[in-house]
Design a protein around this motif. Sequence first.
Motif, PDB file in Angstrom:
ATOM      1  N   PHE A  10      20.592  78.184  22.183  1.00  0.00           N
ATOM      2  CA  PHE A  10      21.623  77.670  21.298  1.00  0.00           C
ATOM      3  C   PHE A  10      20.211  76.655  20.993  1.00  0.00           C
ATOM      4  O   PHE A  10      19.509  75.645  21.213  1.00  0.00           O
ATOM      5  CB  PHE A  10      22.651  76.648  21.151  1.00  0.00           C
ATOM      6  N   VAL A  11      20.632  76.190  19.270  1.00  0.00           N
ATOM      7  CA  VAL A  11      19.972  74.766  18.543  1.00  0.00           C
ATOM      8  C   VAL A  11      20.640  73.598  19.299  1.00  0.00           C
ATOM      9  O   VAL A  11      21.468  73.458  18.616  1.00  0.00           O
ATOM     10  CB  VAL A  11      19.909  74.982  17.597  1.00  0.00           C
ATOM     11  N   GLN A  12      20.181  72.809  19.602  1.00  0.00           N
ATOM     12  CA  GLN A  12      21.168  72.053  20.254  1.00  0.00           C
ATOM     13  C   GLN A  12      20.043  70.590  20.631  1.00  0.00           C
ATOM     14  O   GLN A  12      18.417  70.727  21.153  1.00  0.00           O
ATOM     15  CB  GLN A  12      21.413  71.899  21.867  1.00  0.00           C
ATOM     16  N   PRO A  13      20.438  69.272  20.434  1.00  0.00           N
ATOM     17  CA  PRO A  13      19.063  67.954  20.563  1.00  0.00           C
ATOM     18  C   PRO A  13      18.421  68.558  22.514  1.00  0.00           C
ATOM     19  O   PRO A  13      19.569  68.804  22.959  1.00  0.00           O
ATOM     20  CB  PRO A  13      19.633  67.365  20.618  1.00  0.00           C
ATOM     21  N   GLY A  14      17.257  67.835  22.145  1.00  0.00           N
ATOM     22  CA  GLY A  14      16.740  68.019  23.850  1.00  0.00           C
ATOM     23  C   GLY A  14      16.356  69.347  23.528  1.00  0.00           C
ATOM     24  O   GLY A  14      15.226  69.570  25.109  1.00  0.00           O
ATOM     25  N   ARG A  15      16.202  71.054  23.140  1.00  0.00           N
ATOM     26  CA  ARG A  15      15.557  71.922  23.385  1.00  0.00           C
ATOM     27  C   ARG A  15      14.290  71.695  23.041  1.00  0.00           C
ATOM     28  O   ARG A  15      13.584  71.891  22.302  1.00  0.00           O
ATOM     29  CB  ARG A  15      17.120  72.878  22.530  1.00  0.00           C
ATOM     30  N   LEU A  16      13.955  73.248  24.158  1.00  0.00           N
ATOM     31  CA  LEU A  16      11.999  72.348  23.874  1.00  0.00           C
ATOM     32  C   LEU A  16      11.691  74.329  23.222  1.00  0.00           C
ATOM     33  O   LEU A  16      12.353  75.071  23.373  1.00  0.00           O
ATOM     34  CB  LEU A  16      11.645  73.064  24.984  1.00  0.00           C
ATOM     35  N   ALA A  17      10.777  74.215  22.339  1.00  0.00           N
ATOM     36  CA  ALA A  17      10.580  75.037  20.854  1.00  0.00           C
ATOM     37  C   ALA A  17       9.546  75.714  20.700  1.00  0.00           C
ATOM     38  O   ALA A  17       8.956  74.442  21.082  1.00  0.00           O
ATOM     39  CB  ALA A  17      11.810  74.778  19.620  1.00  0.00           C
ATOM     40  N   LEU A  18       8.719  76.449  20.241  1.00  0.00           N
ATOM     41  CA  LEU A  18       7.725  76.655  20.059  1.00  0.00           C
ATOM     42  C   LEU A  18       7.608  77.376  18.727  1.00  0.00           C
ATOM     43  O   LEU A  18       8.533  78.057  17.783  1.00  0.00           O
ATOM     44  CB  LEU A  18       7.067  78.171  20.230  1.00  0.00           C
ATOM     45  N   ILE A  19       7.190  76.372  17.989  1.00  0.00           N
ATOM     46  CA  ILE A  19       6.449  76.261  16.218  1.00  0.00           C
ATOM     47  C   ILE A  19       6.024  77.755  15.924  1.00  0.00           C
ATOM     48  O   ILE A  19       4.602  78.039  16.700  1.00  0.00           O
ATOM     49  CB  ILE A  19       6.234  75.201  15.598  1.00  0.00           C
ATOM     50  N   THR A  20       6.274  78.630  14.826  1.00  0.00           N
ATOM     51  CA  THR A  20       5.654  80.153  14.997  1.00  0.00           C
ATOM     52  C   THR A  20       5.418  79.853  13.995  1.00  0.00           C
ATOM     53  O   THR A  20       4.593  80.832  13.117  1.00  0.00           O
ATOM     54  CB  THR A  20       6.830  81.145  15.000  1.00  0.00           C
ATOM     55  N   VAL A  46      15.900  69.904  27.425  1.00  0.00           N
ATOM     56  CA  VAL A  46      16.104  67.384  28.001  1.00  0.00           C
ATOM     57  C   VAL A  46      16.802  67.270  27.671  1.00  0.00           C
ATOM     58  O   VAL A  46      17.544  67.474  26.602  1.00  0.00           O
ATOM     59  CB  VAL A  46      14.548  66.619  27.498  1.00  0.00           C
ATOM     60  N   ASP A  47      17.816  66.349  29.047  1.00  0.00           N
ATOM     61  CA  ASP A  47      18.924  65.754  28.261  1.00  0.00           C
ATOM     62  C   ASP A  47      18.700  64.403  27.255  1.00  0.00           C
ATOM     63  O   ASP A  47      18.342  63.160  28.419  1.00  0.00           O
ATOM     64  CB  ASP A  47      19.588  65.516  29.269  1.00  0.00           C
ATOM     65  N   ILE A  48      18.693  64.558  26.788  1.00  0.00           N
ATOM     66  CA  ILE A  48      18.208  63.733  25.125  1.00  0.00           C
ATOM     67  C   ILE A  48      19.987  63.509  24.564  1.00  0.00           C
ATOM     68  O   ILE A  48      20.606  64.329  24.209  1.00  0.00           O
ATOM     69  CB  ILE A  48      17.406  63.362  24.896  1.00  0.00           C
ATOM     70  N   GLN A  49      20.147  62.334  23.626  1.00  0.00           N
ATOM     71  CA  GLN A  49      20.855  62.209  22.835  1.00  0.00           C
ATOM     72  C   GLN A  49      20.708  62.564  21.254  1.00  0.00           C
ATOM     73  O   GLN A  49      19.522  62.322  21.343  1.00  0.00           O
ATOM     74  CB  GLN A  49      21.701  60.676  22.574  1.00  0.00           C
ATOM     75  N   ARG A  50      21.259  62.835  20.589  1.00  0.00           N
ATOM     76  CA  ARG A  50      20.911  62.981  18.908  1.00  0.00           C
ATOM     77  C   ARG A  50      20.285  61.753  18.552  1.00  0.00           C
ATOM     78  O   ARG A  50      20.716  60.910  18.733  1.00  0.00           O
ATOM     79  CB  ARG A  50      22.277  63.509  18.370  1.00  0.00           C
ATOM     80  N   GLY A  51      18.990  62.618  17.750  1.00  0.00           N
ATOM     81  CA  GLY A  51      18.167  61.691  17.310  1.00  0.00           C
ATOM     82  C   GLY A  51      17.565  60.751  17.918  1.00  0.00           C
ATOM     83  O   GLY A  51      17.296  59.424  17.723  1.00  0.00           O
TER      84      GLY A  51
END
Length: 126
Positions: free
Chosen positions: A1-11, A59-64
């Motif tokens: 899911f797209v959510q704050p704290g999600r680790l992603a790879l830039i393609t 990672v458990d972080i808040q939005r922004g």
Amino acid sequence: FVQPGRLALITYGPCEGKMCTIVDIVDQKRVVVDGPESLTGVKRHLMPVSRLSLTDFRVDIQRGAREKTLKTALAKDDIMKKWSETAWAKKIAAQKVRSEMNDFDRYKLMMAKKRRAKAVKKTIKK
């Protein structure tokens, strides 16, 4: 899911192949990502979701969240180390090593493969 704290790879784009963390969601197609820059080399910027490959790590972080908060959360959960141990990260690292090979390195690799094949044939023949 797209959510704050999600680790992603830039393609795609100038930061292609680098890891980032989703910090905020702007709308259905765009998110704000941050490296943090000291860890991954990605500055905080807006990015389309279509240019990201989401991972299973979060990672458990808040939005922004600020960069400092993000950095401490990544360090606390040891996320970057966990990522580097996955098969996906190892595959990317191997591709990078192969792409940076010079002609002589490719020759040494070819000769090593030949020696290995010869040894395998020899043991199978017995």
